[in-house]
Design a protein around this motif. Sequence first.
Motif, PDB file in Angstrom:
ATOM      1  N   LEU A 180       2.388  43.360 -17.362  1.00 63.31           N
ATOM      2  CA  LEU A 180       3.520  42.482 -17.075  1.00 63.31           C
ATOM      3  C   LEU A 180       4.749  43.318 -16.721  1.00 63.31           C
ATOM      4  N   GLY A 181       5.462  42.868 -15.682  1.00 55.28           N
ATOM      5  CA  GLY A 181       6.597  43.625 -15.196  1.00 55.28           C
ATOM      6  C   GLY A 181       6.279  44.370 -13.917  1.00 55.28           C
ATOM      7  N   GLN A 182       4.994  44.417 -13.547  1.00 53.41           N
ATOM      8  CA  GLN A 182       4.617  45.081 -12.301  1.00 53.41           C
ATOM      9  C   GLN A 182       4.469  44.058 -11.174  1.00 53.41           C
ATOM     10  N   ASN A 183       3.369  43.305 -11.164  1.00 58.73           N
ATOM     11  CA  ASN A 183       3.247  42.279 -10.116  1.00 58.73           C
ATOM     12  C   ASN A 183       3.573  40.877 -10.623  1.00 58.73           C
ATOM     13  N   ILE A 184       3.589  40.692 -11.932  1.00 60.94           N
ATOM     14  CA  ILE A 184       3.991  39.426 -12.560  1.00 60.94           C
ATOM     15  C   ILE A 184       4.946  39.755 -13.702  1.00 60.94           C
ATOM     16  N   ASP A 185       6.040  39.011 -13.814  1.00 66.82           N
ATOM     17  CA  ASP A 185       7.031  39.287 -14.854  1.00 66.82           C
ATOM     18  C   ASP A 185       6.812  38.472 -16.115  1.00 66.82           C
ATOM     19  N   VAL A 186       6.521  37.182 -15.951  1.00 67.03           N
ATOM     20  CA  VAL A 186       6.466  36.265 -17.089  1.00 67.03           C
ATOM     21  C   VAL A 186       5.283  35.320 -16.926  1.00 67.03           C
ATOM     22  N   VAL A 187       4.589  35.080 -18.034  1.00 65.06           N
ATOM     23  CA  VAL A 187       3.519  34.097 -18.084  1.00 65.06           C
ATOM     24  C   VAL A 187       3.804  33.173 -19.257  1.00 65.06           C
ATOM     25  N   HIS A 207      -2.957  21.428 -37.649  1.00 64.39           N
ATOM     26  CA  HIS A 207      -3.163  22.703 -36.967  1.00 64.39           C
ATOM     27  C   HIS A 207      -2.349  22.775 -35.673  1.00 64.39           C
ATOM     28  N   GLN A 208      -1.616  23.876 -35.542  1.00 61.94           N
ATOM     29  CA  GLN A 208      -0.782  24.116 -34.373  1.00 61.94           C
ATOM     30  C   GLN A 208      -0.961  25.562 -33.910  1.00 61.94           C
ATOM     31  N   ILE A 209      -0.402  25.869 -32.735  1.00 62.59           N
ATOM     32  CA  ILE A 209      -0.476  27.224 -32.197  1.00 62.59           C
ATOM     33  C   ILE A 209       0.809  27.503 -31.416  1.00 62.59           C
ATOM     34  N   PRO A 210       1.359  28.726 -31.468  1.00 64.19           N
ATOM     35  CA  PRO A 210       2.600  29.020 -30.736  1.00 64.19           C
ATOM     36  C   PRO A 210       2.409  28.947 -29.224  1.00 64.19           C
ATOM     37  N   PHE A 211       3.443  28.462 -28.557  1.00 68.97           N
ATOM     38  CA  PHE A 211       3.487  28.413 -27.096  1.00 68.97           C
ATOM     39  C   PHE A 211       4.831  28.988 -26.670  1.00 68.97           C
ATOM     40  N   GLY A 212       4.807  29.851 -25.665  1.00 63.54           N
ATOM     41  CA  GLY A 212       6.064  30.435 -25.226  1.00 63.54           C
ATOM     42  C   GLY A 212       5.906  31.318 -24.009  1.00 63.54           C
ATOM     43  N   LEU A 213       6.837  32.247 -23.845  1.00 60.02           N
ATOM     44  CA  LEU A 213       6.888  33.129 -22.688  1.00 60.02           C
ATOM     45  C   LEU A 213       6.361  34.509 -23.062  1.00 60.02           C
ATOM     46  N   LEU A 214       5.414  35.007 -22.289  1.00 60.57           N
ATOM     47  CA  LEU A 214       4.864  36.337 -22.491  1.00 60.57           C
ATOM     48  C   LEU A 214       5.437  37.273 -21.437  1.00 60.57           C
ATOM     49  N   TYR A 215       5.867  38.468 -21.870  1.00 58.37           N
ATOM     50  CA  TYR A 215       6.464  39.419 -20.938  1.00 58.37           C
ATOM     51  C   TYR A 215       6.290  40.836 -21.488  1.00 58.37           C
ATOM     52  N   SER A 216       6.753  41.809 -20.738  1.00 52.96           N
ATOM     53  CA  SER A 216       6.524  43.216 -21.063  1.00 52.96           C
ATOM     54  C   SER A 216       7.274  43.645 -22.326  1.00 52.96           C
ATOM     55  N   HIS A 217       6.721  44.668 -23.005  1.00 53.39           N
ATOM     56  CA  HIS A 217       7.430  45.283 -24.132  1.00 53.39           C
ATOM     57  C   HIS A 217       8.734  45.933 -23.671  1.00 53.39           C
ATOM     58  N   THR A 218       8.798  46.319 -22.407  1.00 51.28           N
ATOM     59  CA  THR A 218       9.996  46.975 -21.856  1.00 51.28           C
ATOM     60  C   THR A 218      10.500  46.151 -20.667  1.00 51.28           C
ATOM     61  N   PRO A 219      11.041  44.968 -20.930  1.00 52.06           N
ATOM     62  CA  PRO A 219      11.443  44.082 -19.830  1.00 52.06           C
ATOM     63  C   PRO A 219      12.713  44.563 -19.144  1.00 52.06           C
ATOM     64  N   SER A 220      12.862  44.172 -17.889  1.00 52.11           N
ATOM     65  CA  SER A 220      14.104  44.432 -17.170  1.00 52.11           C
ATOM     66  C   SER A 220      15.187  43.493 -17.684  1.00 52.11           C
ATOM     67  N   GLN A 221      16.425  43.789 -17.327  1.00 54.24           N
ATOM     68  CA  GLN A 221      17.517  42.914 -17.741  1.00 54.24           C
ATOM     69  C   GLN A 221      17.369  41.542 -17.105  1.00 54.24           C
ATOM     70  N   THR A 222      16.822  41.482 -15.896  1.00 58.04           N
ATOM     71  CA  THR A 222      16.601  40.201 -15.229  1.00 58.04           C
ATOM     72  C   THR A 222      15.630  39.339 -16.027  1.00 58.04           C
ATOM     73  N   VAL A 223      14.553  39.958 -16.511  1.00 60.52           N
ATOM     74  CA  VAL A 223      13.581  39.216 -17.312  1.00 60.52           C
ATOM     75  C   VAL A 223      14.220  38.729 -18.609  1.00 60.52           C
ATOM     76  N   LEU A 224      14.989  39.584 -19.265  1.00 61.57           N
ATOM     77  CA  LEU A 224      15.666  39.180 -20.498  1.00 61.57           C
ATOM     78  C   LEU A 224      16.619  38.016 -20.249  1.00 61.57           C
ATOM     79  N   ASP A 225      17.362  38.080 -19.128  1.00 66.75           N
ATOM     80  CA  ASP A 225      18.271  36.982 -18.788  1.00 66.75           C
ATOM     81  C   ASP A 225      17.490  35.677 -18.583  1.00 66.75           C
ATOM     82  N   PHE A 226      16.337  35.788 -17.906  1.00 66.95           N
ATOM     83  CA  PHE A 226      15.511  34.601 -17.660  1.00 66.95           C
ATOM     84  C   PHE A 226      14.975  34.036 -18.968  1.00 66.95           C
ATOM     85  N   VAL A 227      14.463  34.897 -19.837  1.00 68.30           N
ATOM     86  CA  VAL A 227      13.901  34.437 -21.113  1.00 68.30           C
ATOM     87  C   VAL A 227      14.979  33.756 -21.953  1.00 68.30           C
TER      88      VAL A 227
END
Length: 301
Positions: A141-148, A268-288
């Motif tokens: 994540l962070g190479q060809n896809i930023d967020v899933v 019974h439940q399960i977490p749902f959210g945004l998956l992204y890189s351990h070292t995200p760009s500032q753009t990704v952090l702003d989006f999250v």
Amino acid sequence: MYNHQLETFLQVADAGSFSKAGEAMFISPTAVMKQINLLESALDVRLFDRTPRGLTLTNAGKSYYQDAKYMIQYAKDAQVRAKNAMQGNSSMIRLGSSLMTPCQFLMQLWPQIHELQPQLKFEIVNFENTPENAREILKNLGQNIDVVAGIFDETMLTLRGCTARELLRVPICVAVSIYHPLARKKRLTVQDLYGQKLMLMKRNWSKYTDQLRDDLWEHHPEIEIVDFSFYNLEAFNQCEHNNVLLMAVPQWDQVHPLLKILPVEWEHQIPFGLLYSHTPSQTVLDFVDATVKAFASTNPE
């Protein structure tokens, strides 16, 4: 650029013959055969079994088929990234989208996200649900896809080498064929599942699934648990064809037109959210951050 022999290989694998592949590509069957021979020589593996009835993939060919699709898509994405870099487009968010990780809810939130971060732009990158993609895309994540966007737990994040921001806990539901007697109900009790086969992901995929499994084994042995290895369209087809039940979440309600996803009266439940890189760009952090705020404003507790 990638080797165009990859596209020829995929075309031949899908067509099942050199002549049909040649027709689709507007080149001669001889030219197609030459490209495949060169590719097999370069790889030092036999990709096809040649029989009088046509061509079939060898085990090596089946493995290479999935990887070839990924390599072609990765090369195309690399070209897009290069063009974006040349244009100084550092505000682009590439959202990964697949059957199991649909991004529709992010599109619904986009007006609120854009209001918070008006400089952001997005690009949807589709990918297939294969074990190879699940491994490679999340690890990179962070190479060809930023967020899933999808379900997750700590074990999966560690295994795939990414991080996540939880948006909510979604209820674990079951998918049933629209022709199954249970499909007439709007909500199921645990007792409704008695005498049924329930498809659950194999142990250690998610602690939340394991908790459900242990609960059923201990308190509801009348439900037969059937293990499977990976969520893809084949698993949903198996649920529909064999008239069995499949663990699912509400976000997958559009995956298969002949399946209905029903809530069950359990906790019974399960977490749902945004998956992204351990070292995200500032753009990704702003989006999250903007997504979390937008989600909270449209889903007040």
